[in-house]
Design a protein around this motif. Structure first.
Motif, mmCIF file in Angstrom:
data_model
loop_
_atom_site.group_PDB
_atom_site.id
_atom_site.type_symbol
_atom_site.label_atom_id
_atom_site.label_comp_id
_atom_site.label_asym_id
_atom_site.label_seq_id
_atom_site.Cartn_x
_atom_site.Cartn_y
_atom_site.Cartn_z
ATOM 1 N N ALA A 184 -19.139 40.679 -34.897
ATOM 2 C CA ALA A 184 -18.057 41.592 -35.267
ATOM 3 C C ALA A 184 -17.310 41.128 -36.516
ATOM 4 O O ALA A 184 -16.280 41.691 -36.860
ATOM 5 C CB ALA A 184 -17.079 41.744 -34.104
ATOM 6 N N LYS A 185 -17.834 40.114 -37.211
ATOM 7 C CA LYS A 185 -17.141 39.602 -38.395
ATOM 8 C C LYS A 185 -16.990 40.688 -39.457
ATOM 9 O O LYS A 185 -17.879 41.518 -39.650
ATOM 10 C CB LYS A 185 -17.920 38.426 -39.004
ATOM 11 N N GLY A 186 -15.877 40.629 -40.169
ATOM 12 C CA GLY A 186 -15.639 41.594 -41.229
ATOM 13 C C GLY A 186 -16.708 41.547 -42.308
ATOM 14 O O GLY A 186 -17.117 42.589 -42.832
ATOM 15 N N ARG A 189 -19.744 43.473 -41.044
ATOM 16 C CA ARG A 189 -19.498 44.930 -41.098
ATOM 17 C C ARG A 189 -19.587 45.444 -42.527
ATOM 18 O O ARG A 189 -20.205 46.479 -42.789
ATOM 19 C CB ARG A 189 -18.129 45.237 -40.494
ATOM 20 N N GLU A 200 -19.402 51.233 -36.256
ATOM 21 C CA GLU A 200 -18.346 51.346 -35.238
ATOM 22 C C GLU A 200 -18.025 49.965 -34.687
ATOM 23 O O GLU A 200 -18.924 49.150 -34.464
ATOM 24 C CB GLU A 200 -18.810 52.192 -34.051
ATOM 25 N N ARG A 201 -16.757 49.718 -34.441
ATOM 26 C CA ARG A 201 -16.349 48.555 -33.650
ATOM 27 C C ARG A 201 -16.251 49.008 -32.200
ATOM 28 O O ARG A 201 -15.595 50.011 -31.898
ATOM 29 C CB ARG A 201 -14.988 48.038 -34.118
ATOM 30 N N GLY A 204 -16.300 44.161 -27.034
ATOM 31 C CA GLY A 204 -17.347 43.153 -26.957
ATOM 32 C C GLY A 204 -17.671 42.726 -25.539
ATOM 33 O O GLY A 204 -16.993 43.113 -24.573
ATOM 34 N N LYS A 208 -15.888 37.901 -26.112
ATOM 35 C CA LYS A 208 -15.761 38.454 -27.464
ATOM 36 C C LYS A 208 -14.934 39.734 -27.419
ATOM 37 O O LYS A 208 -15.149 40.581 -26.560
ATOM 38 C CB LYS A 208 -17.128 38.768 -28.080
ATOM 39 N N ARG A 209 -14.011 39.866 -28.372
ATOM 40 C CA ARG A 209 -13.146 41.045 -28.381
ATOM 41 C C ARG A 209 -13.892 42.295 -28.814
ATOM 42 O O ARG A 209 -13.674 43.383 -28.281
ATOM 43 C CB ARG A 209 -11.948 40.795 -29.306
ATOM 44 N N GLU A 210 -14.786 42.142 -29.803
ATOM 45 C CA GLU A 210 -15.476 43.304 -30.361
ATOM 46 C C GLU A 210 -16.946 42.998 -30.624
ATOM 47 O O GLU A 210 -17.363 41.840 -30.665
ATOM 48 C CB GLU A 210 -14.822 43.735 -31.689
ATOM 49 N N LEU A 212 -20.457 45.253 -32.882
ATOM 50 C CA LEU A 212 -20.686 46.305 -33.865
ATOM 51 C C LEU A 212 -21.911 47.148 -33.492
ATOM 52 O O LEU A 212 -22.920 46.639 -32.983
ATOM 53 C CB LEU A 212 -20.914 45.705 -35.254
ATOM 54 N N ARG A 213 -21.787 48.459 -33.780
ATOM 55 C CA ARG A 213 -22.925 49.374 -33.704
ATOM 56 C C ARG A 213 -23.003 50.142 -35.024
ATOM 57 O O ARG A 213 -22.025 50.746 -35.440
ATOM 58 C CB ARG A 213 -22.806 50.345 -32.529
#
Length: 217
Positions: A184-186, A189, A200-201, A204, A208-210, A212-213
């Protein structure tokens, strides 16, 4: 490089590399992570009756085995791995028992025993091709509906999370194809977005909080 089999928080095993302080799966739960990232937000998101999947980082075969267990659709599965896991390590993994999948123990064994570089019929609805290949050498185009991006983290292998690699992923996907990853690192993304993905975030997996898709629109 030294490698150890460890137990993650949900009771399932993974391979730990002490020198990197990195694991093949989340230490918060290997099976939980696989289900959350790759099944719930990946496989179940694809509505086609026949699905072509590319896994980046075949590793222990956990994602492949769970996909086999959970999908009733026709699956063409391609797993790419630059450094295949040793047989003696596979024998120490407890996925069959932790998934209560003893009746499919032979399938897990077959997944690992079939030869690399060829397509094999695992059963009537599931084919598997394992490729011993560096990710940078992938040249597929307009081939896959879904990518499981399960490479080692950007902290230890940043070269696997670049625009160059994600351009290859974008090219490999069919229109409306999807890539899912635990990351999910910026910077990840932004690399995805720079090559054309809509990202999309999502919530997670445990620890993990988040995640990515990314979709090829």
């Amino acid at each position: 490089m030294k490698r150890e089999i460890i137990i993650t928080s949900d009771g399932s095993t993974t391979i730990h590399i002490p020198a990197w302080n990195e694991q093949y799966h989340s230490k918060h739960g290997a099976i939980q992570e696989a289900y959350h990232v790759f099944i719930k937000h990946g496989l179940e998101h694809i509505k086609h009756e026949k699905i072509s999947i590319l896994e980046i980082g075949f590793g222990t075969g956990l994602n492949c085995f769970i996909t086999y267990l959970e999908s009733k659709k026709d699956i063409e599965y391609v797993g790419v791995e630059a450094y295949p896991v040793a047989d003696e390590e596979i024998e120490k993994l407890n996925y069959v028992s932790e998934l209560k999948a003893e009746e499919n123990a032979g399938v897990f064994t077959k997944i690992h025993n079939v030869s690399w570089g060829n397509t094999h019929q695992i059963d009537g609805k599931f084919t598997l091709e394992k490729r011993e290949q560096f990710f940078k050498d992938i040249t597929d185009s307009d081939t896959f509906n879904l990518i499981y991006f399960d490479a080692f983290g950007a902290r230890v292998q940043p070269e696997l999370w670049t625009e160059t690699i994600f351009k290859k992923m974008f090219t490999a996907l069919k229109k409306d194809g999807v890539l899912v990853t635990y990351a999910a690192k910026g910077s990840v993304r932004r690399a995805m977005e720079s090559v054309g993905f809509t990202v999309e975030r999502l919530p997670g997996p445990p620890g993990k909080r988040e995640m990515l898709r990314a979709t090829k629109n």
